[in-house]
Enzyme design. Structure first.
Site, PDB file in Angstrom:
ATOM      1  N   ARG A 162       0.209  -0.959  -0.001  1.00 22.87           N
ATOM      2  CA  ARG A 162      -0.154   0.138   0.304  1.00 22.87           C
ATOM      3  C   ARG A 162       0.533   1.067  -0.476  1.00 22.87           C
ATOM      4  O   ARG A 162       1.193   2.327   0.599  1.00 22.87           O
ATOM      5  CB  ARG A 162      -0.968   0.142   1.522  1.00 22.87           C
ATOM      6  N   SER A 237     -10.680   0.317   3.577  1.00 18.57           N
ATOM      7  CA  SER A 237      -9.647  -0.286   4.531  1.00 18.57           C
ATOM      8  C   SER A 237      -9.544   1.188   5.050  1.00 18.57           C
ATOM      9  O   SER A 237      -8.485   2.085   4.494  1.00 18.57           O
ATOM     10  CB  SER A 237      -8.685  -1.532   4.159  1.00 18.57           C
ATOM     11  N   GLU A 333      -4.515   4.426   6.266  1.00 16.40           N
ATOM     12  CA  GLU A 333      -3.816   3.973   4.424  1.00 16.40           C
ATOM     13  C   GLU A 333      -4.822   5.281   4.446  1.00 16.40           C
ATOM     14  O   GLU A 333      -4.251   5.342   3.114  1.00 16.40           O
ATOM     15  CB  GLU A 333      -4.855   2.366   3.900  1.00 16.40           C
TER      16      GLU A 333
HETATM   17  P1  FAD Z   1      -8.390   9.147  -4.300  1.00 19.78           P
HETATM   18  O1  FAD Z   1      -8.855   8.989  -3.307  1.00 19.78           O
HETATM   19  O2  FAD Z   1      -8.954  10.584  -5.300  1.00 19.78           O
HETATM   20  O3  FAD Z   1      -6.288  10.011  -4.692  1.00 19.78           O
HETATM   21  C1  FAD Z   1      -6.272   8.333  -3.731  1.00 19.78           C
HETATM   22  C2  FAD Z   1      -4.872   9.160  -3.296  1.00 19.78           C
HETATM   23  O4  FAD Z   1      -3.803   9.539  -4.346  1.00 19.78           O
HETATM   24  C3  FAD Z   1      -4.704  10.346  -3.279  1.00 19.78           C
HETATM   25  O5  FAD Z   1      -3.492  11.282  -2.116  1.00 19.78           O
HETATM   26  C4  FAD Z   1      -4.888  11.720  -4.752  1.00 19.78           C
HETATM   27  O6  FAD Z   1      -4.218  13.449  -4.574  1.00 19.78           O
HETATM   28  C5  FAD Z   1      -3.946  11.002  -5.264  1.00 19.78           C
HETATM   29  N1  FAD Z   1      -4.959  10.940  -6.748  1.00 19.78           N
HETATM   30  C6  FAD Z   1      -5.392  10.878  -7.417  1.00 19.78           C
HETATM   31  N2  FAD Z   1      -5.335  11.050  -8.754  1.00 19.78           N
HETATM   32  C7  FAD Z   1      -4.306  11.163  -9.278  1.00 19.78           C
HETATM   33  C8  FAD Z   1      -2.768  11.269 -10.196  1.00 19.78           C
HETATM   34  N3  FAD Z   1      -3.962  11.031 -11.139  1.00 19.78           N
HETATM   35  N4  FAD Z   1      -1.742  11.533  -9.959  1.00 19.78           N
HETATM   36  C9  FAD Z   1      -1.144  11.804  -8.791  1.00 19.78           C
HETATM   37  N5  FAD Z   1      -2.203  11.603  -7.747  1.00 19.78           N
HETATM   38  C10 FAD Z   1      -3.394  10.866  -7.305  1.00 19.78           C
HETATM   39  N6  FAD Z   1      -7.767   0.027  -2.105  1.00 19.78           N
HETATM   40  C11 FAD Z   1      -6.555  -1.248  -2.570  1.00 19.78           C
HETATM   41  O7  FAD Z   1      -5.824  -0.949  -2.506  1.00 19.78           O
HETATM   42  N7  FAD Z   1      -7.723  -2.460  -2.640  1.00 19.78           N
HETATM   43  C12 FAD Z   1      -8.626  -2.881  -2.182  1.00 19.78           C
HETATM   44  O8  FAD Z   1      -9.649  -3.691  -2.777  1.00 19.78           O
HETATM   45  C13 FAD Z   1      -9.734  -1.536  -2.362  1.00 19.78           C
HETATM   46  N8  FAD Z   1     -10.745  -1.642  -1.880  1.00 19.78           N
HETATM   47  C14 FAD Z   1     -11.685  -0.450  -1.790  1.00 19.78           C
HETATM   48  C15 FAD Z   1     -13.443  -0.990  -1.406  1.00 19.78           C
HETATM   49  C16 FAD Z   1     -14.253   0.151  -1.370  1.00 19.78           C
HETATM   50  C17 FAD Z   1     -15.306   0.043  -0.994  1.00 19.78           C
HETATM   51  C18 FAD Z   1     -13.522   1.732  -1.391  1.00 19.78           C
HETATM   52  C19 FAD Z   1     -14.179   2.834  -0.435  1.00 19.78           C
HETATM   53  C20 FAD Z   1     -12.670   1.551  -1.479  1.00 19.78           C
HETATM   54  C21 FAD Z   1     -11.331   0.583  -1.777  1.00 19.78           C
HETATM   55  N9  FAD Z   1      -9.609   1.120  -2.117  1.00 19.78           N
HETATM   56  C22 FAD Z   1      -8.932  -0.657  -1.779  1.00 19.78           C
HETATM   57  C23 FAD Z   1      -9.256   2.260  -2.008  1.00 19.78           C
HETATM   58  C24 FAD Z   1      -9.569   2.688  -3.195  1.00 19.78           C
HETATM   59  O9  FAD Z   1     -10.364   2.584  -4.046  1.00 19.78           O
HETATM   60  C25 FAD Z   1      -7.707   2.816  -3.980  1.00 19.78           C
HETATM   61  O10 FAD Z   1      -7.086   3.178  -3.812  1.00 19.78           O
HETATM   62  C26 FAD Z   1      -8.466   3.797  -5.171  1.00 19.78           C
HETATM   63  O11 FAD Z   1      -6.965   2.915  -6.195  1.00 19.78           O
HETATM   64  C27 FAD Z   1      -8.535   5.016  -5.071  1.00 19.78           C
HETATM   65  O12 FAD Z   1      -9.030   5.800  -6.265  1.00 19.78           O
HETATM   66  P2  FAD Z   1      -9.815   6.792  -6.847  1.00 19.78           P
HETATM   67  O13 FAD Z   1      -9.235   7.913  -7.536  1.00 19.78           O
HETATM   68  O14 FAD Z   1     -10.603   7.390  -5.674  1.00 19.78           O
HETATM   69  O15 FAD Z   1      -8.253   8.007  -5.681  1.00 19.78           O
HETATM   70  P1  NAP Z   2     -10.108 -10.864   3.655  1.00 17.00           P
HETATM   71  O1  NAP Z   2      -9.926 -11.977   2.446  1.00 17.00           O
HETATM   72  O2  NAP Z   2     -11.249 -11.350   5.250  1.00 17.00           O
HETATM   73  O3  NAP Z   2      -8.733 -11.398   4.565  1.00 17.00           O
HETATM   74  C1  NAP Z   2      -8.664 -10.059   5.964  1.00 17.00           C
HETATM   75  C2  NAP Z   2      -7.182  -9.956   5.971  1.00 17.00           C
HETATM   76  O4  NAP Z   2      -6.167 -11.407   6.318  1.00 17.00           O
HETATM   77  C3  NAP Z   2      -7.177  -8.895   4.480  1.00 17.00           C
HETATM   78  O5  NAP Z   2      -6.717  -7.518   5.440  1.00 17.00           O
HETATM   79  C4  NAP Z   2      -5.948  -9.477   3.863  1.00 17.00           C
HETATM   80  O6  NAP Z   2      -4.723  -8.682   3.540  1.00 17.00           O
HETATM   81  C5  NAP Z   2      -5.689 -11.036   5.230  1.00 17.00           C
HETATM   82  N1  NAP Z   2      -5.569 -11.817   4.368  1.00 17.00           N
HETATM   83  C6  NAP Z   2      -6.574 -13.083   4.009  1.00 17.00           C
HETATM   84  N2  NAP Z   2      -6.109 -14.248   3.347  1.00 17.00           N
HETATM   85  C7  NAP Z   2      -4.633 -13.875   3.484  1.00 17.00           C
HETATM   86  C8  NAP Z   2      -3.690 -14.715   3.067  1.00 17.00           C
HETATM   87  N3  NAP Z   2      -4.283 -16.455   2.269  1.00 17.00           N
HETATM   88  N4  NAP Z   2      -3.007 -14.377   3.317  1.00 17.00           N
HETATM   89  C9  NAP Z   2      -2.199 -13.245   3.585  1.00 17.00           C
HETATM   90  N5  NAP Z   2      -3.066 -12.071   3.562  1.00 17.00           N
HETATM   91  C10 NAP Z   2      -4.234 -12.698   4.174  1.00 17.00           C
HETATM   92  O7  NAP Z   2     -10.532  -9.233   4.137  1.00 17.00           O
HETATM   93  P2  NAP Z   2     -11.441  -8.136   3.113  1.00 17.00           P
HETATM   94  O8  NAP Z   2     -11.217  -7.616   4.049  1.00 17.00           O
HETATM   95  O9  NAP Z   2     -12.676  -9.218   2.707  1.00 17.00           O
HETATM   96  O10 NAP Z   2     -10.840  -8.000   1.799  1.00 17.00           O
HETATM   97  C11 NAP Z   2     -10.390  -8.732   0.775  1.00 17.00           C
HETATM   98  C12 NAP Z   2      -9.468  -8.476   0.120  1.00 17.00           C
HETATM   99  O11 NAP Z   2      -9.616  -6.778  -0.630  1.00 17.00           O
HETATM  100  C13 NAP Z   2      -7.751  -8.075   0.646  1.00 17.00           C
HETATM  101  O12 NAP Z   2      -6.810  -8.371   0.010  1.00 17.00           O
HETATM  102  C14 NAP Z   2      -7.714  -6.414   0.959  1.00 17.00           C
HETATM  103  O13 NAP Z   2      -6.538  -5.812   1.601  1.00 17.00           O
HETATM  104  C15 NAP Z   2      -8.976  -5.835   0.023  1.00 17.00           C
HETATM  105  N6  NAP Z   2      -9.274  -5.703   0.262  1.00 17.00           N
HETATM  106  C16 NAP Z   2      -8.605  -3.668   0.654  1.00 17.00           C
HETATM  107  C17 NAP Z   2      -9.547  -2.556   0.652  1.00 17.00           C
HETATM  108  C18 NAP Z   2      -9.140  -1.220   0.678  1.00 17.00           C
HETATM  109  O14 NAP Z   2      -9.151  -0.093   1.160  1.00 17.00           O
HETATM  110  N7  NAP Z   2      -7.333  -1.183   0.600  1.00 17.00           N
HETATM  111  C19 NAP Z   2     -11.153  -2.770   0.752  1.00 17.00           C
HETATM  112  C20 NAP Z   2     -11.380  -4.049   0.964  1.00 17.00           C
HETATM  113  C21 NAP Z   2     -11.044  -5.164   0.864  1.00 17.00           C
HETATM  114  P3  NAP Z   2      -4.854  -8.184   2.626  1.00 17.00           P
HETATM  115  O15 NAP Z   2      -5.541  -7.160   2.741  1.00 17.00           O
HETATM  116  O16 NAP Z   2      -2.684  -8.084   2.769  1.00 17.00           O
HETATM  117  O17 NAP Z   2      -5.071  -8.891   1.699  1.00 17.00           O
END
Ligand code: FAD
Ligand code: NAP
Length: 337
Positions: A162, A237, A333
């Site tokens: 991340r 998250s 995050e």
């Molecule tokens: P924004 O929120 O608009 O911006 C995020 C940051 O990036 C800010 O600092 C902004 O200034 C910067 N930024 C945006 N675009 C640019 C650009 N073109 N150039 C330079 N800087 C920029 N994230 C995960 O990693 N894994 C997931 O599974 C995941 N699941 C999610 C589920 C839900 C329901 C939600 C709401 C969020 C989730 N996220 C997840 C978080 C998020 O969706 C991601 O981080 C996504 O990439 C953010 O994109 P955005 O365009 O909305 O960014």
């Molecule tokens: P989940 O599958 O219930 O798992 C819970 C946590 O355990 C996650 O954070 C995941 O880490 C870790 N995990 C589970 N299985 C794993 C494995 N085999 N090896 C290593 N780590 C493991 O999580 P969930 O909330 O339903 O999300 C599913 C996936 O979507 C995850 O990868 C999560 O990161 C991603 N997600 C991200 C966001 C975001 O905003 N960043 C939001 C929603 C979902 P990791 O997170 O490192 O994978």
């Protein structure tokens, strides 16, 4: 270049926080962005994609650049791979769907992540055992002070869990304009070991995975577990999963033998932040309109009219409590303004 003034950002962030931006510029081309640069001098600037990883805790006094660069093109084809370049303002999930439809593999586990393509390298988005760094090729970005377009390859982005150079050393300095991925066009390497993917495929009677089947499985799991921001405000998250040493883990296991942890290399382990928060009793907590989601403790939610400061205060109370109960520092995050 037209700049709108005193714009409400409520519909521009998935938390649905109602703050105002002094200025908002919608940019659809690199030329338009370059033209805007003189107006950004000595002005606070924030780039906005889909607003799904941001928490606004106050009004924004400068100019917000809403990035809407479009376009998807295959720039190179080899026997087994394609290089696909995508405009930063394309919706991430739509881009993944385009790749799946064209039988291009690598991003299918990242289906249904909200936001835009340009933000994907910011935190090296990841889900279900895959991160974009696994098939990221390069990106182009506009330096906001010099107007220079720079190219960053995988190593130059310094991707981590991340993390990337754009969240750290180069924070706020670049507007990412396009991102290129190296995707497989045959012999796809499916990653179905993580979480419930294999189980979901089996439930659907699928014995041989395809890109479409894996993507559909991920979509089904996500829909069943995660809150839809269109229904309830959230930014996914809120905290990262903490990575600690084996020695620290031993101390925690003495008190909490069921602590969820995964190997993280280098004699380290990753704890599930959601588990810690749930164990500490926060799941489903609500104070006014700020809360911890009832099914997923890692997601903070806005039930309607919470302010960014209320969400922030809740996150701080959680950070303090987890530090006290488990001795583990939780890191946010979500990007905070
Ligand atoms: P924004 O929120 O608009 O911006 C995020 C940051 O990036 C800010 O600092 C902004 O200034 C910067 N930024 C945006 N675009 C640019 C650009 N073109 N150039 C330079 N800087 C920029 N994230 C995960 O990693 N894994 C997931 O599974 C995941 N699941 C999610 C589920 C839900 C329901 C939600 C709401 C969020 C989730 N996220 C997840 C978080 C998020 O969706 C991601 O981080 C996504 O990439 C953010 O994109 P955005 O365009 O909305 O960014
Ligand atoms: P989940 O599958 O219930 O798992 C819970 C946590 O355990 C996650 O954070 C995941 O880490 C870790 N995990 C589970 N299985 C794993 C494995 N085999 N090896 C290593 N780590 C493991 O999580 P969930 O909330 O339903 O999300 C599913 C996936 O979507 C995850 O990868 C999560 O990161 C991603 N997600 C991200 C966001 C975001 O905003 N960043 C939001 C929603 C979902 P990791 O997170 O490192 O994978």
């Amino acid at each position: 270049m037209e700049i709108q003034h005193a714009v409400s950002l409520k519909s521009y962030n998935t938390f649905g926080i109602d703050v105002k931006a002094e200025g908002l510029a919608v940019i659809t081309s690199v030329a338009a962005a370059t033209e805007l640069l003189p107006q950004l001098r000595n002005t606070q600037t924030l780039i906005l994609g889909g607003g799904s990883n941001l928490l606004f805790t106050k009004d924004f006094p400068g100019i917000i650049i809403l990035n809407q660069f479009k376009g998807i093109e295959v720039t190179e084809e080899t026997e087994n791979h394609c290089l696909v370049k995508c405009g930063a303002g394309e919706n991430w999930h739509s881009f993944v769907m385009t790749c799946v439809e064209r039988n291009l593999g690598g991003l299918e586990n990242l289906s249904l992540i909200p936001g835009n393509v340009g933000a994907s390298p910011m935190q090296n988005i990841g889900a279900y055992g895959v991160e974009i760094k696994d098939c990221f090729h390069s990106l182009e970005a506009l330096h906001l002070e010099t107007g220079r377009i720079d190219m960053f390859d995988n190593a130059a982005c310094k991707f981590g869990y991340r993390e990337s150079i754009f969240k750290n050393e180069l924070k706020g300095l670049y507007l990412i304009t396009s991102v290129a991925f190296k995707l497989s066009s045959r012999n796809h390497a499916y990653n179905i070991k993580y979480g419930a993917i294999a189980e979901e495929l089996a439930k659907q009677g699928i014995t041989e995975p395809t890109l479409r089947a894996v993507s559909n499985a991920v979509i089904a799991i996500r829909k069943s577990k995660l809150p839809d921001p269109a229904v309830i405000g959230n930014a996914g998250s809120f905290f990262k999963n903490p990575v600690i040493t084996q020695a620290q883990l031993v101390g925690i296991i003495e008190k909490y033998p069921d602590v969820v942890n995964y190997p993280a290399g280098d004699n380290k382990v990753k704890l599930a932040a959601g588990w810690l928060i749930e164990k500490a009793g926060w799941k489903g907590f609500r104070k006014d309109d700020a809360g911890v989601h009832v099914n997923q403790a890692l997601v903070l939610v806005n039930y309607g009219n919470a302010s960014g400061s209320e969400i922030w205060a809740l996150s701080q109370a959680i950070v303090d409590d987890i530090a006290e109960k488990f001795g583990v520092p939780l890191e946010r995050e979500v990007n905070i303004w």
